[in-house]
Write an enzyme that holds these catalytic residues in place. Structure first.
Site, PDB file in Angstrom:
ATOM      1  N   ASP A 167      42.688 143.259  94.080  1.00  0.00           N
ATOM      2  CA  ASP A 167      42.039 141.962  94.275  1.00  0.00           C
ATOM      3  C   ASP A 167      42.873 141.068  95.197  1.00  0.00           C
ATOM      4  O   ASP A 167      43.943 140.597  94.804  1.00  0.00           O
ATOM      5  CB  ASP A 167      41.865 141.291  92.906  1.00  0.00           C
ATOM      6  CG  ASP A 167      40.890 140.142  92.977  1.00  0.00           C
ATOM      7  OD1 ASP A 167      40.714 139.584  94.077  1.00  0.00           O
ATOM      8  OD2 ASP A 167      40.295 139.814  91.937  1.00  0.00           O
TER       9      ASP A 167
ATOM     10  N   CYS B  60      32.111 142.665  92.376  1.00  0.00           N
ATOM     11  CA  CYS B  60      33.519 142.428  92.051  1.00  0.00           C
ATOM     12  C   CYS B  60      33.579 141.303  91.028  1.00  0.00           C
ATOM     13  O   CYS B  60      32.564 140.995  90.383  1.00  0.00           O
ATOM     14  CB  CYS B  60      34.359 142.138  93.301  1.00  0.00           C
ATOM     15  SG  CYS B  60      33.925 140.624  94.172  1.00  0.00           S
TER      16      CYS B  60
ATOM     17  N   ARG C 185      36.161 140.664  97.653  1.00  0.00           N
ATOM     18  CA  ARG C 185      35.929 142.089  97.918  1.00  0.00           C
ATOM     19  C   ARG C 185      34.472 142.472  98.108  1.00  0.00           C
ATOM     20  O   ARG C 185      34.115 143.147  99.089  1.00  0.00           O
ATOM     21  CB  ARG C 185      36.532 142.934  96.778  1.00  0.00           C
ATOM     22  CG  ARG C 185      38.038 142.883  96.713  1.00  0.00           C
ATOM     23  CD  ARG C 185      38.553 143.420  95.397  1.00  0.00           C
ATOM     24  NE  ARG C 185      38.132 142.589  94.277  1.00  0.00           N
ATOM     25  CZ  ARG C 185      38.336 142.855  92.999  1.00  0.00           C
ATOM     26  NH1 ARG C 185      38.954 143.980  92.674  1.00  0.00           N
ATOM     27  NH2 ARG C 185      37.938 142.034  92.062  1.00  0.00           N
TER      28      ARG C 185
HETATM   29  P1  4NP Z   1      36.938 138.934  94.122  1.00  0.00           P
HETATM   30  O1  4NP Z   1      38.262 138.051  93.938  1.00  0.00           O
HETATM   31  O2  4NP Z   1      36.589 139.454  92.745  1.00  0.00           O
HETATM   32  O3  4NP Z   1      37.345 140.019  95.047  1.00  0.00           O
HETATM   33  O4  4NP Z   1      35.896 137.997  94.687  1.00  0.00           O
HETATM   34  C1  4NP Z   1      38.365 137.000  92.994  1.00  0.00           C
HETATM   35  C2  4NP Z   1      37.944 135.754  93.335  1.00  0.00           C
HETATM   36  C3  4NP Z   1      38.092 134.716  92.432  1.00  0.00           C
HETATM   37  C4  4NP Z   1      38.660 134.944  91.191  1.00  0.00           C
HETATM   38  C5  4NP Z   1      39.077 136.229  90.857  1.00  0.00           C
HETATM   39  C6  4NP Z   1      38.920 137.246  91.757  1.00  0.00           C
HETATM   40  N1  4NP Z   1      38.863 133.876  90.265  1.00  0.00           N
HETATM   41  O5  4NP Z   1      39.472 134.123  89.219  1.00  0.00           O
HETATM   42  O6  4NP Z   1      38.422 132.766  90.522  1.00  0.00           O
END
Ligand code: 4NP
Length: 156
Positions: free
Chosen positions: A125, A8, A14
């Site tokens: 997300d 992800c 995720r």
């Molecule tokens: P993930 O969610 O891709 O599902 O782990 C996110 C976690 C952090 C960030 C973006 C998406 N961020 O921009 O820091």
């Protein structure tokens, strides 16, 4: 060993959830000696961090272990080391294709593409939506189909 990598953006919401759920499914089907599971992020903002508190809470509620999970960023080497590289959304797939350059990426797919007739293709997300329950339902369904597919394709 069949190697599965969930991907992800941040590797804190995720893909670690998918890793924990899939690891649990693999263990319940006694396939740990045949299938290994890992996860990584396309971004590097959270490298070294444990899963997001929302993912931790959800996995705790579902009694699924997230022991040892720590965010890391995907590398080009991962793309050739893993037989199944599973992204959560179209942006992840685009980033993976970019990372691969001219190398073929037939083993790169979106998780929900494994769910026949799924109306949604992207796992939203929860870092931005805050809805971890919705993500759990989708990831669980996707992982169930992915494991069935691997068992059939690899004759396990
Ligand atoms: P993930 O969610 O891709 O599902 O782990 C996110 C976690 C952090 C960030 C973006 C998406 N961020 O921009 O820091």
């Amino acid at each position: 060993m069949i190697k599965v990598l969930f991907v992800c953006l941040g590797n804190i919401c995720r893909s670690p959830m998918a890793e924990a759920i899939f690891r649990d499914m693999v263990a319940k089907r006694k396939l740990e000696d045949k299938i290994s599971v890992d996860s990584a992020g396309t971004g590097n903002w959270h490298v070294g961090e444990p899963p997001h508190s929302g993912t931790q809470k959800l996995l705790t509620d579902k009694k699924i272990s997230f022991e040892g999970l720590k965010a890391r960023q995907i590398t080009e080497t991962d793309l050739s080391a893993y037989g199944y590289v599973i992204g959560m959304d179209a942006e992840n797939i685009g980033n993976l294709q970019q990372l691969a350059g001219n190398t073929p990426v037939e083993h790169v797919a979106r998780l929900m593409d494994y769910v026949p007739g799924s109306e949604v293709q992207d796992v939203p997300d929860p870092y931005f939506t805050g809805n971890f329950d919705e993500v759990y339902a989708m990831v669980k369904e996707g992982c169930t189909h992915l494991l069935d597919e691997i068992v059939e394709r690899e004759n396990l």
